[in-house]
Design a protein around this motif. Sequence first.
Motif, PDB file in Angstrom:
ATOM      1  N   CYS A  24       0.876  -1.174   0.000  1.00 57.67           N
ATOM      2  CA  CYS A  24       0.000   0.000   0.000  1.00 57.67           C
ATOM      3  C   CYS A  24       0.916   1.228   0.000  1.00 57.67           C
ATOM      4  CB  CYS A  24      -0.924  -0.011   1.209  1.00 57.67           C
ATOM      5  SG  CYS A  24      -2.093   1.369   1.239  1.00 57.67           S
ATOM      6  N   ARG A  25       1.450   1.536  -1.157  1.00 58.58           N
ATOM      7  CA  ARG A  25       2.515   2.534  -1.236  1.00 58.58           C
ATOM      8  C   ARG A  25       2.003   3.843  -1.846  1.00 58.58           C
ATOM      9  NH1 ARG A  25       7.623  -0.682  -3.638  1.00 58.58           N
ATOM     10  NH2 ARG A  25       6.401  -0.570  -5.559  1.00 58.58           N
ATOM     11  N   ASN A  26       2.307   4.931  -1.139  1.00 57.80           N
ATOM     12  CA  ASN A  26       1.996   6.278  -1.626  1.00 57.80           C
ATOM     13  C   ASN A  26       0.501   6.520  -1.823  1.00 57.80           C
ATOM     14  OD1 ASN A  26       4.846   6.831  -1.846  1.00 57.80           O
ATOM     15  ND2 ASN A  26       4.827   5.560  -3.685  1.00 57.80           N
ATOM     16  N   LEU A  27      -0.303   5.877  -0.993  1.00 59.55           N
ATOM     17  CA  LEU A  27      -1.741   6.138  -0.966  1.00 59.55           C
ATOM     18  C   LEU A  27      -2.116   6.941   0.277  1.00 59.55           C
ATOM     19  CD1 LEU A  27      -4.674   5.774  -1.915  1.00 59.55           C
ATOM     20  CD2 LEU A  27      -4.706   3.589  -0.694  1.00 59.55           C
ATOM     21  N   LEU A  28      -1.577   6.554   1.425  1.00 58.55           N
ATOM     22  CA  LEU A  28      -1.997   7.168   2.686  1.00 58.55           C
ATOM     23  C   LEU A  28      -1.582   8.625   2.787  1.00 58.55           C
ATOM     24  CD1 LEU A  28      -1.321   4.240   5.190  1.00 58.55           C
ATOM     25  CD2 LEU A  28      -3.359   4.734   3.831  1.00 58.55           C
ATOM     26  N   ILE A  29      -0.668   9.078   1.935  1.00 57.27           N
ATOM     27  CA  ILE A  29      -0.285  10.491   1.949  1.00 57.27           C
ATOM     28  C   ILE A  29      -1.448  11.375   1.514  1.00 57.27           C
ATOM     29  CG2 ILE A  29       2.189  10.130   1.628  1.00 57.27           C
ATOM     30  CD1 ILE A  29       1.830  10.600  -1.345  1.00 57.27           C
ATOM     31  N   LEU A  56      -7.419  10.528  10.537  1.00 54.88           N
ATOM     32  CA  LEU A  56      -8.490   9.563  10.808  1.00 54.88           C
ATOM     33  C   LEU A  56      -8.584   8.524   9.696  1.00 54.88           C
ATOM     34  CD1 LEU A  56     -10.936   8.509  12.341  1.00 54.88           C
ATOM     35  CD2 LEU A  56     -12.338  10.232  11.172  1.00 54.88           C
ATOM     36  N   SER A  57      -8.543   8.953   8.451  1.00 52.95           N
ATOM     37  CA  SER A  57      -8.640   8.004   7.330  1.00 52.95           C
ATOM     38  C   SER A  57      -7.446   7.064   7.299  1.00 52.95           C
ATOM     39  CB  SER A  57      -8.741   8.768   6.004  1.00 52.95           C
ATOM     40  OG  SER A  57      -9.938   9.493   5.938  1.00 52.95           O
ATOM     41  N   ARG A  58      -6.270   7.573   7.649  1.00 51.49           N
ATOM     42  CA  ARG A  58      -5.079   6.701   7.698  1.00 51.49           C
ATOM     43  C   ARG A  58      -5.258   5.619   8.763  1.00 51.49           C
ATOM     44  NH1 ARG A  58      -2.043  11.812   7.761  1.00 51.49           N
ATOM     45  NH2 ARG A  58      -1.476  12.295   5.612  1.00 51.49           N
ATOM     46  N   ARG A  59      -5.763   6.015   9.915  1.00 49.92           N
ATOM     47  CA  ARG A  59      -5.949   5.028  10.991  1.00 49.92           C
ATOM     48  C   ARG A  59      -6.975   3.973  10.584  1.00 49.92           C
ATOM     49  NH1 ARG A  59      -9.490   4.791  14.944  1.00 49.92           N
ATOM     50  NH2 ARG A  59     -10.141   6.965  14.754  1.00 49.92           N
ATOM     51  N   LEU A  60      -8.067   4.405   9.966  1.00 51.15           N
ATOM     52  CA  LEU A  60      -9.078   3.438   9.523  1.00 51.15           C
ATOM     53  C   LEU A  60      -8.533   2.512   8.439  1.00 51.15           C
ATOM     54  CD1 LEU A  60     -12.216   5.771   9.418  1.00 51.15           C
ATOM     55  CD2 LEU A  60     -11.662   4.034  11.142  1.00 51.15           C
ATOM     56  N   ALA A  61      -7.699   3.054   7.548  1.00 54.57           N
ATOM     57  CA  ALA A  61      -7.082   2.223   6.515  1.00 54.57           C
ATOM     58  C   ALA A  61      -6.133   1.210   7.135  1.00 54.57           C
ATOM     59  CB  ALA A  61      -6.345   3.098   5.509  1.00 54.57           C
ATOM     60  N   ALA A  62      -5.358   1.651   8.135  1.00 53.31           N
ATOM     61  CA  ALA A  62      -4.433   0.743   8.822  1.00 53.31           C
ATOM     62  C   ALA A  62      -5.195  -0.387   9.499  1.00 53.31           C
ATOM     63  CB  ALA A  62      -3.598   1.510   9.845  1.00 53.31           C
ATOM     64  N   GLU A  63      -6.347  -0.065  10.087  1.00 56.22           N
ATOM     65  CA  GLU A  63      -7.159  -1.089  10.743  1.00 56.22           C
ATOM     66  C   GLU A  63      -7.774  -2.047   9.726  1.00 56.22           C
ATOM     67  OE1 GLU A  63      -9.899   1.192  13.048  1.00 56.22           O
ATOM     68  OE2 GLU A  63      -8.374   1.819  14.505  1.00 56.22           O
ATOM     69  N   ALA A  64      -8.177  -1.515   8.569  1.00 60.90           N
ATOM     70  CA  ALA A  64      -8.734  -2.382   7.522  1.00 60.90           C
ATOM     71  C   ALA A  64      -7.675  -3.361   7.019  1.00 60.90           C
ATOM     72  CB  ALA A  64      -9.262  -1.536   6.365  1.00 60.90           C
ATOM     73  N   HIS A 115       8.084   5.163   0.738  1.00 58.63           N
ATOM     74  CA  HIS A 115       9.279   5.556   1.489  1.00 58.63           C
ATOM     75  C   HIS A 115       9.044   6.763   2.394  1.00 58.63           C
ATOM     76  CE1 HIS A 115       9.590   8.353  -1.937  1.00 58.63           C
ATOM     77  NE2 HIS A 115      10.245   9.123  -1.108  1.00 58.63           N
ATOM     78  N   SER A 116       8.029   7.589   2.092  1.00 58.68           N
ATOM     79  CA  SER A 116       7.768   8.768   2.919  1.00 58.68           C
ATOM     80  C   SER A 116       6.654   8.528   3.939  1.00 58.68           C
ATOM     81  CB  SER A 116       7.391   9.963   2.031  1.00 58.68           C
ATOM     82  OG  SER A 116       6.176   9.700   1.345  1.00 58.68           O
ATOM     83  N   GLU A 117       6.152   7.306   4.022  1.00 61.56           N
ATOM     84  CA  GLU A 117       5.050   6.986   4.921  1.00 61.56           C
ATOM     85  C   GLU A 117       5.560   6.162   6.102  1.00 61.56           C
ATOM     86  OE1 GLU A 117       1.381   6.515   1.794  1.00 61.56           O
ATOM     87  OE2 GLU A 117       2.970   5.013   1.703  1.00 61.56           O
ATOM     88  N   SER A 118       4.922   6.332   7.258  1.00 60.85           N
ATOM     89  CA  SER A 118       5.337   5.603   8.456  1.00 60.85           C
ATOM     90  C   SER A 118       4.117   5.069   9.189  1.00 60.85           C
ATOM     91  CB  SER A 118       6.139   6.516   9.389  1.00 60.85           C
ATOM     92  OG  SER A 118       6.347   5.886  10.640  1.00 60.85           O
ATOM     93  N   MET A 119       4.008   3.756   9.279  1.00 58.31           N
ATOM     94  CA  MET A 119       2.898   3.155  10.011  1.00 58.31           C
ATOM     95  C   MET A 119       2.985   3.475  11.503  1.00 58.31           C
ATOM     96  SD  MET A 119       0.125   1.386   9.591  1.00 58.31           S
ATOM     97  CE  MET A 119       0.178   0.297   8.168  1.00 58.31           C
ATOM     98  N   SER A 120       4.200   3.668  12.000  1.00 55.07           N
ATOM     99  CA  SER A 120       4.378   3.945  13.429  1.00 55.07           C
ATOM    100  C   SER A 120       3.700   5.240  13.838  1.00 55.07           C
ATOM    101  CB  SER A 120       5.869   4.007  13.770  1.00 55.07           C
ATOM    102  OG  SER A 120       6.499   2.794  13.413  1.00 55.07           O
ATOM    103  N   ARG A 121       3.550   6.185  12.898  1.00 52.28           N
ATOM    104  CA  ARG A 121       2.871   7.448  13.202  1.00 52.28           C
ATOM    105  C   ARG A 121       1.358   7.338  13.012  1.00 52.28           C
ATOM    106  NH1 ARG A 121       7.490   9.803  10.405  1.00 52.28           N
ATOM    107  NH2 ARG A 121       6.229  10.120   8.515  1.00 52.28           N
ATOM    108  N   ILE A 122       0.902   6.207  12.510  1.00 48.78           N
ATOM    109  CA  ILE A 122      -0.524   6.037  12.210  1.00 48.78           C
ATOM    110  C   ILE A 122      -1.206   5.131  13.224  1.00 48.78           C
ATOM    111  CG2 ILE A 122      -2.176   5.176  10.495  1.00 48.78           C
ATOM    112  CD1 ILE A 122      -0.036   5.768   8.354  1.00 48.78           C
ATOM    113  N   SER A 123      -0.580   3.995  13.527  1.00 49.59           N
ATOM    114  CA  SER A 123      -1.230   2.968  14.338  1.00 49.59           C
ATOM    115  C   SER A 123      -0.196   2.208  15.159  1.00 49.59           C
ATOM    116  CB  SER A 123      -1.987   1.987  13.426  1.00 49.59           C
ATOM    117  OG  SER A 123      -2.459   0.881  14.149  1.00 49.59           O
TER     118      SER A 123
END
Length: 291
Positions: free
Chosen positions: A227-232, A237-245, A260-268
Amino acid sequence: MKAATAPAIVQPTISDADFLKFREFFYRKTGIHFEESKRYFVDKRLIERIEATGSDSFRAYFIALRFEADGRELQQLVNLMTVNETYFFRESYQFDCLVNDMLDEVVRRKRKGSRIRIWSIPSSTGEEPYSIAIYLLERWRHIDDYEVEILSSDIDTTVLAAAERGVYSARSVANLPKHYLDKYFRRLSDNEYQISRDLVAAVDFSRVNLSDAADTRRFRDIDVIFCRNLLIYFDDLSRRLAAEAMYDALNPGGFVCLGHSESMSRISSLYAVRRFPDAMVYQKPLPGDRP
């Protein structure tokens, strides 16, 4: 006597209030949040659709959009508003990690001959899922020992159709080694290459809105998600819901690769960070483990 002149065509305008109203609506439907800096981009595409549908104002168009039964116009807007730019073997270090480390961990928990599921979202025009397929065929030594399914999804139906057509520009395939290009593509012209129909058949494409639980609920027992370069494009809130999905879709021990510019640690906090020689990825903990 003066000749009659045709009335001037007045282009629709988007007011500040219109923009905010549309932004909230689009966010609710897709999870995509447009910053004020995207105002020109959004206005331009809204005006395109207002004119294409024959509406005489934003208000008339927006009322029709909100109350349409089949969602066809919303899909047209989604296709216009989403950005799809990619190429084969983009950020290939994560594909290296897939065949060198992630899949070896995945198969330790599986019987030989069982199913492995890899999900690529967003698919864009197909370069990512086809890159995964080529990597598996060329570089994963256990490819013949397991049943591998590659699923690929996008909210944009236009790019899904392009992915299934499988025709790419010279720029899109520029990073492919020549022997892969010769093996998996047919040259149509100086600037066009068509991917093997066998590879097209190896990927299951589908329209999915990652912010819609009804869409993601059917994805289960996944072993690896790209799931690359979508959550940006999402807000917090949408990032957290996507991480949970994605968490719900994954098997225990399954992996997520982000851009490369996204971090799950900052989301969930649901995932554990895994640092392999080729890449850092995120893992759904096994029962008894803690993220």
